[in-house]
Design an enzyme around this catalytic site. Structure first.
Site, PDB file in Angstrom:
ATOM      1  N   GLU A   1       1.102  -4.676  10.903  1.00  0.00           N
ATOM      2  CA  GLU A   1       0.695  -3.270  10.877  1.00  0.00           C
ATOM      3  C   GLU A   1       1.626  -2.580  11.857  1.00  0.00           C
ATOM      4  O   GLU A   1       1.520  -2.769  13.071  1.00  0.00           O
ATOM      5  CB  GLU A   1      -0.758  -3.123  11.334  1.00  0.00           C
ATOM      6  CG  GLU A   1      -1.767  -3.872  10.479  1.00  0.00           C
ATOM      7  CD  GLU A   1      -2.119  -3.151   9.187  1.00  0.00           C
ATOM      8  OE1 GLU A   1      -1.756  -1.964   9.037  1.00  0.00           O
ATOM      9  OE2 GLU A   1      -2.740  -3.789   8.316  1.00  0.00           O
ATOM     10  N   HIS A  29       2.646  -3.272   6.728  1.00  0.00           N
ATOM     11  CA  HIS A  29       1.630  -2.245   6.446  1.00  0.00           C
ATOM     12  C   HIS A  29       1.650  -1.180   7.527  1.00  0.00           C
ATOM     13  O   HIS A  29       2.453  -1.256   8.458  1.00  0.00           O
ATOM     14  CB  HIS A  29       0.243  -2.888   6.391  1.00  0.00           C
ATOM     15  CG  HIS A  29       0.024  -3.756   5.194  1.00  0.00           C
ATOM     16  ND1 HIS A  29      -0.817  -3.413   4.166  1.00  0.00           N
ATOM     17  CD2 HIS A  29       0.556  -4.952   4.858  1.00  0.00           C
ATOM     18  CE1 HIS A  29      -0.798  -4.356   3.246  1.00  0.00           C
ATOM     19  NE2 HIS A  29       0.031  -5.313   3.642  1.00  0.00           N
ATOM     20  N   GLU A  83       1.461   3.589   2.888  1.00  0.00           N
ATOM     21  CA  GLU A  83       1.860   3.041   4.179  1.00  0.00           C
ATOM     22  C   GLU A  83       3.369   2.864   4.115  1.00  0.00           C
ATOM     23  O   GLU A  83       3.876   1.857   3.618  1.00  0.00           O
ATOM     24  CB  GLU A  83       1.108   1.731   4.439  1.00  0.00           C
ATOM     25  CG  GLU A  83      -0.399   1.977   4.490  1.00  0.00           C
ATOM     26  CD  GLU A  83      -1.244   0.700   4.485  1.00  0.00           C
ATOM     27  OE1 GLU A  83      -0.700  -0.388   4.707  1.00  0.00           O
ATOM     28  OE2 GLU A  83      -2.460   0.829   4.253  1.00  0.00           O
ATOM     29  N   HIS A 126       0.882  -1.160   0.000  1.00  0.00           N
ATOM     30  CA  HIS A 126       0.000   0.000   0.000  1.00  0.00           C
ATOM     31  C   HIS A 126       0.926   1.218   0.000  1.00  0.00           C
ATOM     32  O   HIS A 126       1.652   1.459   0.970  1.00  0.00           O
ATOM     33  CB  HIS A 126      -0.917  -0.006   1.226  1.00  0.00           C
ATOM     34  CG  HIS A 126      -1.988  -1.055   1.121  1.00  0.00           C
ATOM     35  ND1 HIS A 126      -2.489  -1.734   2.203  1.00  0.00           N
ATOM     36  CD2 HIS A 126      -2.651  -1.514   0.019  1.00  0.00           C
ATOM     37  CE1 HIS A 126      -3.420  -2.584   1.779  1.00  0.00           C
ATOM     38  NE2 HIS A 126      -3.540  -2.477   0.465  1.00  0.00           N
TER      39      HIS A 126
END
Ligand SMILES: *[C@@H]1O[C@H](CO)[C@@H](O)[C@H](O)[C@H]1NC(C)=O
Ligand SMILES: *[C@@H]1O[C@H](CO)[C@@H](O)[C@H](O)[C@H]1NC(C)=O
Ligand SMILES: *[C@@H]1O[C@H](CO)[C@@H](O)[C@H](O)[C@H]1NC(C)=O
Ligand SMILES: [Zn+2]
Length: 499
Positions: free
Chosen positions: A321, A227, A100, A97
């Site tokens: 994350e 991410h 990110e 992404h």
């Protein structure tokens, strides 16, 4: 700490380029914590590859991004450029992404760190690189990064997708659908499901194709995908069984995946902090859960990269994350590195969990590729009960017969089954002592009598589906295996595929 680092970064930023600590041939290079643009990313990787040329190799995946930026990957291992028998392969992929961005800098910083530590003779890094083949892809979506950066990096979505506006983490073939349909039909098949794929409902993006080919052509054992936007380690499955938006989706390796996610979360000072506030006030916080979550229990995702790895190859992947802020200020990056460094290192060591070995022909001693390695959990639970549970996710041996099976501690029956051979079972006890190679168990399989006669008559070689176009002993280096052709060949006849 944070303020000190911020001041350091401001000072760096204020200095003209020449006085900043520039790498020279003789002195050790410094790494600058900042947001590296796509040219600078390439430059950093080239410098690391040059400085550590004995353990590093830079390569690009076989397709560039939509806007023609190469997907640069740095390989680090004691014999770069080749798969070594029994040496497990690992990968970190970041920035799929594009907005990110922290993972991108963490993986770049990690490349630099591994090189410096190797040169400094750090015994842990020396050992890790001598027993592991590590691949680092700091940016899978350089075009998205460019858009996010050009537009200020503050938008929650701008730059997330690639330059064709496709979210790459929804763009992989939906193997969860095949897997769940197998389950519903009580078909045990739960690995290498690309073989069962009969069509695609869309044309994957070049970035996705490149990574698919990489996954299918490299014997990865473990990986993580970085991410941003939250602080949690997320493990398979990502897609729910029922189609519900949120529902825990157990995989056969649930215990091992939970362990892998916990390794990362527990080494990070905030991810597993039970008192940590949520990223957005009022939102869920994973701190009290130890900083881990099942993917579908959080929210169901189809076509993601994590489940694709697990269901198409021997690889186990977790999604990390790494921060609430998708595009944090450059001044915070050095502290973020310090917070993630141990977690990033310890996670790579997990490539050595469980058991590994070589499967050979007991008569010729030749390695046997594509052997199914099946595991049954026979761990004693208490005085009266022994667990008796098949783990319905087999791995396969690769072209020289080597295999790796990540497992948490326990007692297991491991069975090797190859076409034309009698199956063989070993009983093992896995303890996973830290920073050691996996337990070694080889399989010497006896050829089935009638099959060997058949082989003599037809002159055919045994071997499985994927590699059997190569005569024994003439298999190309796995890295150079033209698997894409194989993959595309299988996909070429399918509907809506413009190849
Ligand atoms: C594609 O990239 C160009 C150049 O960076 C940019 O102007 C354009 O907005 C991008 N389009 C999408 C859909 O990301
Ligand atoms: C095997 O069973 C034991 C005991 O129930 C459990 O602790 C362990 O997690 C299981 N292993 C796997 C790989 O599921
Ligand atoms: C042993 O474990 C089994 C399965 O979890 C359980 O049903 C049984 O009650 C346990 N027995 C004892 C003596 O703890
Ligand atoms: Zn993301």
């Amino acid at each position: 700490m944070r303020i000190v680092w911020a001041v350091t970064c401001v000072l760096w930023a204020a200095l003209p380029a020449q006085t900043a600590v520039v790498p020279t041939k003789s002195s050790e290079a410094e790494f600058e914590w900042k947001h590296h643009n796509n040219q600078e990313l390439e430059q950093v990787l080239k410098e690391v590859a040059e400085r550590c040329h004995d353990v590093a190799r830079l390569y690009a995946l076989n397709k560039p991004s939509v806007r023609n930026v190469p997907l640069w990957t740095l390989e680090l291992s004691d014999n770069p450029g080749q798969h070594e028998l029994l040496e497990p392969e690992f990968k970190y992929v970041a920035n799929m992404h594009g907005n990110e961005v922290m993972g991108r800098e963490l993986v770049l910083g990690l490349a630099h760190h591994l090189c410096q530590a190797w040169r400094a003779g750090d015994p842990h890094v020396r050992k890790l690189l001598s027993i592991t083949r590590i691949h680092l892809l700091p940016s899978m979506n350089p075009d998205g990064w460019q858009l996010a950066s050009d537009t200020g990096g503050r938008d929650y979505l701008k730059g997330r997708a690639n330059n064709n506006s496709v979210d790459l983490n929804r763009d992989f073939p939906d193997l969860d659908r095949i897997m769940y349909s197998n389950e519903a039909r009580h078909v045990q098949h739960n690995n290498h499901l690309m073989d069962q794929l009969r069509g695609l409902d869309h044309q994957p993006q070049p970035e996705t194709w490149a990574v698919m080919k990489w996954i299918m052509g490299t014997p990865f054992v473990l990986s993580a995908n970085l991410h941003g936007g939250d602080l949690v380690a997320n493990y398979p499955y990502d897609a729910s069984r029922s189609g519900a938006a949120q529902e825990y989706a157990y995989s056969p390796d649930d215990s091992t995946f939970r362990h892998l996610a916990q390794v990362y979360a527990s080494r990070h000072p905030r991810m597993s902090d039970p008192h940590r506030p949520p990223c957005t006030p009022g939102d869920y916080t994973f701190g009290p859960d130890g900083g881990v979550t099942n993917g579908a229990a959080w929210y169901s995702v189809r076509g993601g990269m994590q489940d694709f790895n697990y269901l198409s190859s021997n690889d186990l992947e977790v999604t990390l994350e790494v921060g609430c802020d998708k595009y944090p200020p450059a001044s915070s990056l050095q502290q973020e590195w310090l917070d993630n460094k141990e977690a990033l290192m310890e996670y790579m060591w997990q490539t050595h969990l469980g058991v590994k070995g070589v499967v050979r022909d007991s008569l010729t001693g030749q390695g046997i590729p594509n052997t199914l390695i099946h595991v049954k959990n026979i761990t004693r639970i208490n005085d009266t009960h022994v667990r008796d549970e098949d783990i319905n996710h087999d791995v396969t041996s690769v072209h020289n017969g080597d295999y790796w099976r990540l497992l948490v501690p326990g007692d297991y029956e491991v069975t090797a089954t190859a076409e034309g051979y009698l199956p063989l079972t070993h009983t093992i006890t896995v303890t996973n002592p830290p920073h050691q190679e996996a337990l070694r168990r080889d399989f010497d399989l006896a050829p089935l009598p009638d099959d060997s006669m058949l082989r003599q008559v037809t002159g055919e070689d045994e071997g499985g589906e994927v590699y059997d176009t190569y005569p024994r002993g003439q298999e190309p280096n796995l890295y150079e295996l033209p698997l894409e052709d194989d993959l595309l060949g299988r996909l070429r006849d399918m509907d809506r595929m413009p190849y």
